[in-house]
Design a protein around this motif. Structure first.
Motif, PDB file in Angstrom:
ATOM      1  N   MET A   1      -2.676  16.490  14.850  1.00 12.66           N
ATOM      2  CA  MET A   1      -2.967  15.064  14.757  1.00 12.66           C
ATOM      3  C   MET A   1      -2.889  14.614  13.301  1.00 12.66           C
ATOM      4  SD  MET A   1      -6.369  12.989  16.008  1.00 12.66           S
ATOM      5  CE  MET A   1      -6.071  13.264  17.730  1.00 12.66           C
ATOM      6  N   ARG A   2      -2.176  13.525  13.086  1.00 10.58           N
ATOM      7  CA  ARG A   2      -2.006  13.016  11.719  1.00 10.58           C
ATOM      8  C   ARG A   2      -2.821  11.730  11.551  1.00 10.58           C
ATOM      9  NH1 ARG A   2       3.535  12.931   8.296  1.00 10.58           N
ATOM     10  NH2 ARG A   2       2.719  15.010   7.832  1.00 10.58           N
ATOM     11  N   ILE A   3      -3.839  11.806  10.720  1.00  8.86           N
ATOM     12  CA  ILE A   3      -4.743  10.679  10.493  1.00  8.86           C
ATOM     13  C   ILE A   3      -4.508  10.146   9.081  1.00  8.86           C
ATOM     14  CG2 ILE A   3      -7.161   9.924  10.461  1.00  8.86           C
ATOM     15  CD1 ILE A   3      -7.843  12.329  12.229  1.00  8.86           C
ATOM     16  N   ALA A   4      -4.483   8.819   8.953  1.00 14.10           N
ATOM     17  CA  ALA A   4      -4.317   8.215   7.632  1.00 14.10           C
ATOM     18  C   ALA A   4      -5.391   7.169   7.405  1.00 14.10           C
ATOM     19  CB  ALA A   4      -2.929   7.587   7.505  1.00 14.10           C
ATOM     20  N   THR A   5      -5.727   6.950   6.121  1.00 13.07           N
ATOM     21  CA  THR A   5      -6.652   5.890   5.731  1.00 13.07           C
ATOM     22  C   THR A   5      -6.023   5.077   4.618  1.00 13.07           C
ATOM     23  OG1 THR A   5      -8.872   5.386   4.888  1.00 13.07           O
ATOM     24  CG2 THR A   5      -7.881   7.455   4.142  1.00 13.07           C
ATOM     25  N   TRP A   6      -6.246   3.743   4.661  1.00 18.59           N
ATOM     26  CA  TRP A   6      -5.593   2.868   3.680  1.00 18.59           C
ATOM     27  C   TRP A   6      -6.367   1.555   3.551  1.00 18.59           C
ATOM     28  CZ3 TRP A   6       0.238   1.010   4.347  1.00 18.59           C
ATOM     29  CH2 TRP A   6       0.717   0.542   3.114  1.00 18.59           C
ATOM     30  N   ASN A   7      -6.742   1.238   2.325  1.00 16.13           N
ATOM     31  CA  ASN A   7      -7.266  -0.102   2.048  1.00 16.13           C
ATOM     32  C   ASN A   7      -6.054  -1.004   1.835  1.00 16.13           C
ATOM     33  OD1 ASN A   7      -7.928  -2.476   0.575  1.00 16.13           O
ATOM     34  ND2 ASN A   7      -9.863  -1.590  -0.084  1.00 16.13           N
ATOM     35  N   ILE A   8      -5.811  -1.921   2.781  1.00 20.59           N
ATOM     36  CA  ILE A   8      -4.569  -2.690   2.745  1.00 20.59           C
ATOM     37  C   ILE A   8      -4.756  -4.118   2.201  1.00 20.59           C
ATOM     38  CG2 ILE A   8      -2.863  -1.596   4.246  1.00 20.59           C
ATOM     39  CD1 ILE A   8      -5.367  -4.025   5.583  1.00 20.59           C
ATOM     40  N   ASN A   9      -5.991  -4.499   1.866  1.00 16.40           N
ATOM     41  CA  ASN A   9      -6.214  -5.797   1.219  1.00 16.40           C
ATOM     42  C   ASN A   9      -5.522  -6.935   1.979  1.00 16.40           C
ATOM     43  OD1 ASN A   9      -6.978  -7.730  -0.616  1.00 16.40           O
ATOM     44  ND2 ASN A   9      -5.497  -7.139  -2.194  1.00 16.40           N
ATOM     45  N   SER A  10      -5.996  -7.177   3.166  1.00 12.21           N
ATOM     46  CA  SER A  10      -5.499  -8.182   4.133  1.00 12.21           C
ATOM     47  C   SER A  10      -4.504  -7.579   5.123  1.00 12.21           C
ATOM     48  CB  SER A  10      -4.860  -9.393   3.457  1.00 12.21           C
ATOM     49  OG  SER A  10      -4.220 -10.185   4.454  1.00 12.21           O
ATOM     50  N   VAL A  11      -4.958  -7.410   6.346  1.00 10.61           N
ATOM     51  CA  VAL A  11      -4.098  -6.809   7.374  1.00 10.61           C
ATOM     52  C   VAL A  11      -2.981  -7.768   7.785  1.00 10.61           C
ATOM     53  CG1 VAL A  11      -5.497  -7.547   9.376  1.00 10.61           C
ATOM     54  CG2 VAL A  11      -4.102  -5.472   9.529  1.00 10.61           C
ATOM     55  N   ARG A  12      -3.228  -9.057   7.655  1.00  9.76           N
ATOM     56  CA  ARG A  12      -2.186 -10.005   8.069  1.00  9.76           C
ATOM     57  C   ARG A  12      -1.078 -10.094   7.029  1.00  9.76           C
ATOM     58  NH1 ARG A  12      -5.095 -15.380  10.101  1.00  9.76           N
ATOM     59  NH2 ARG A  12      -6.673 -14.817   8.555  1.00  9.76           N
ATOM     60  N   LEU A  13      -1.464 -10.131   5.764  1.00 10.19           N
ATOM     61  CA  LEU A  13      -0.445 -10.191   4.715  1.00 10.19           C
ATOM     62  C   LEU A  13       0.319  -8.870   4.580  1.00 10.19           C
ATOM     63  CD1 LEU A  13       0.296 -12.450   2.602  1.00 10.19           C
ATOM     64  CD2 LEU A  13      -0.776 -10.947   0.934  1.00 10.19           C
ATOM     65  N   ARG A  14      -0.339  -7.760   4.933  1.00 12.60           N
ATOM     66  CA  ARG A  14       0.244  -6.434   4.706  1.00 12.60           C
ATOM     67  C   ARG A  14       0.784  -5.813   5.997  1.00 12.60           C
ATOM     68  NH1 ARG A  14      -0.040  -7.087  -0.269  1.00 12.60           N
ATOM     69  NH2 ARG A  14      -2.302  -7.182  -0.284  1.00 12.60           N
ATOM     70  N   LEU A  15       0.885  -6.608   7.045  1.00 13.17           N
ATOM     71  CA  LEU A  15       1.241  -6.044   8.357  1.00 13.17           C
ATOM     72  C   LEU A  15       2.554  -5.259   8.332  1.00 13.17           C
ATOM     73  CD1 LEU A  15       0.499  -5.770  11.340  1.00 13.17           C
ATOM     74  CD2 LEU A  15       1.745  -7.887  11.764  1.00 13.17           C
ATOM     75  N   LYS A  16       3.582  -5.846   7.722  1.00 11.14           N
ATOM     76  CA  LYS A  16       4.887  -5.166   7.695  1.00 11.14           C
ATOM     77  C   LYS A  16       4.798  -3.794   7.017  1.00 11.14           C
ATOM     78  CE  LYS A  16       8.692  -7.296   6.444  1.00 11.14           C
ATOM     79  NZ  LYS A  16       9.577  -8.283   5.728  1.00 11.14           N
ATOM     80  N   GLN A  17       4.059  -3.751   5.910  1.00  9.43           N
ATOM     81  CA  GLN A  17       3.938  -2.484   5.180  1.00  9.43           C
ATOM     82  C   GLN A  17       3.204  -1.435   6.005  1.00  9.43           C
ATOM     83  OE1 GLN A  17       3.520  -5.540   4.045  1.00  9.43           O
ATOM     84  NE2 GLN A  17       3.741  -5.724   1.834  1.00  9.43           N
ATOM     85  N   VAL A  18       2.145  -1.879   6.715  1.00 11.14           N
ATOM     86  CA  VAL A  18       1.375  -0.927   7.521  1.00 11.14           C
ATOM     87  C   VAL A  18       2.229  -0.370   8.655  1.00 11.14           C
ATOM     88  CG1 VAL A  18      -0.631  -0.635   9.025  1.00 11.14           C
ATOM     89  CG2 VAL A  18      -0.835  -2.008   6.962  1.00 11.14           C
ATOM     90  N   LEU A  19       2.970  -1.256   9.327  1.00 15.53           N
ATOM     91  CA  LEU A  19       3.827  -0.801  10.429  1.00 15.53           C
ATOM     92  C   LEU A  19       4.917   0.136   9.921  1.00 15.53           C
ATOM     93  CD1 LEU A  19       4.173  -4.144  12.460  1.00 15.53           C
ATOM     94  CD2 LEU A  19       2.670  -2.205  12.945  1.00 15.53           C
ATOM     95  N   ARG A  20       5.485  -0.192   8.765  1.00 14.45           N
ATOM     96  CA  ARG A  20       6.498   0.681   8.170  1.00 14.45           C
ATOM     97  C   ARG A  20       5.923   2.055   7.837  1.00 14.45           C
ATOM     98  NH1 ARG A  20       9.352  -0.145   2.164  1.00 14.45           N
ATOM     99  NH2 ARG A  20      10.144   1.991   2.052  1.00 14.45           N
ATOM    100  N   PHE A  21       4.743   2.045   7.250  1.00 18.32           N
ATOM    101  CA  PHE A  21       4.091   3.307   6.879  1.00 18.32           C
ATOM    102  C   PHE A  21       3.815   4.176   8.113  1.00 18.32           C
ATOM    103  CE2 PHE A  21      -0.034   5.527   6.407  1.00 18.32           C
ATOM    104  CZ  PHE A  21       0.348   6.482   5.483  1.00 18.32           C
TER     105      PHE A  21
END
Length: 261
Positions: free
Chosen positions: A1-21
């Motif tokens: 299982m691969r678990i990740a943690t990330w402070n993304i400083n706004s999930v709406r503004l950073r949505l594309k980056q999170v999905l890409r990651f």
DNA sequence: ATGGTGGAAGGTCCA
């Protein structure tokens, strides 16, 4: 299982980056901090579309907010209101084998490292102390703790130990409290188990430095801990610096850990 | 010693 943690400083503004990651790194369980949006506006459907249909989140307008989105079903979920506030800084879920996964966003603490004059710093210290009490009374042995703890505990967790000794995030009051929490909770600080203590290791670089990569004045504010008895199951751990160079980056970068269950 | 930038707001707080 691969678990990740990330402070993304706004999930709406950073949505594309999170999905890409998630896609590029083949993440299974994604823990987020500073989503900065009420639950009604959390982009649930965008995570549904990539198969992350199992979601638990708590958010509020403008500040804080934590979320866990997963391709695997989880059993249970909940949260604690720390310091008698309802400020969406913590959630947990139970992943398979009833292992608790806690996701934290600890208060940053303001600028002045003095609990007698700075209520934000007092809040931060109280928060860490409450975490210690909580995990002392929570005798369950199989736990994971991730998140933005806003403290860089070791000398090589900051670009200059001497210059940051009176800067909030690296003051002795904070670093001693965090190391005490690790010890009393019988946690293993996974990234520091992997990277020797005399090597620099950061997870955050300020937005205020345009040449962040050249000057490299970072801090390790983000953490991934696991109960001592589970550590033998950890296969790898990486602080994934690449995202800091992406377009419209978060100032924090993710941590990725592979665990054998 | 100061301010540098970014986000959610739609003024000002927080990081």
């Amino acid at each position: 299982m691969r678990i990740a943690t990330w402070n993304i400083n706004s999930v709406r503004l950073r949505l594309k980056q999170v999905l890409r990651f998630i896609k590029e790194q083949k993440i299974d369980v994604m823990c987020l901090q500073e989503t900065k949006t009420p639950n009604d506006f959390f982009p649930s459907k965008d995570f549904d579309k990539i198969g992350f249909v199992h979601q638990y989140f708590r958010g509020e307008k403008s500040y804080n907010g934590v979320a866990i989105v997963s391709r695997f079903k989880f059993k249970d979920s909940g949260y604690v209101n720390w310091c008698k506030k309802n400020d969406t800084r913590h959630i947990y879920i139970k992943i398979n084998n009833n292992i608790e996964l806690h996701n934290f966003y600890v208060p940053a603490g303001g600028d002045e490292p003095d609990i007698s004059i700075n209520p934000k710093f007092k809040h931060k210290i109280s928060f860490i102390n409450e975490m210690k009490d909580y995990f002392l009374s929570n005798t369950k042995k199989d736990k994971i703790l991730v998140g933005d703890l806003n403290i860089a505990p070791l000398e090589q967790d900051v670009w200059s130990h001497k210059q940051l000794l009176s800067v909030v995030s690296h003051t002795p009051i904070e670093t001693e409290a965090l190391l005490d929490l690790i010890q009393t909770g019988e946690w293993v600080d996974i990234m520091r188990e992997i990277v020797p203590h005399d090597e620099k290791l950061y997870s955050w670089w300020s937005y205020r430095n345009r040449n962040w990569e050249i000057s490299n004045r970072g801090r390790r504010l983000d953490h991934f801990w696991i109960s001592k008895n589970l550590f033998s199951l950890v296969k790898s751990g990486v602080i994934y610096k690449d995202t800091r160079s992406w377009e419209k980056p978060s100032d924090h970068v993710p941590i990725i850990v592979d665990i054998d269950f």
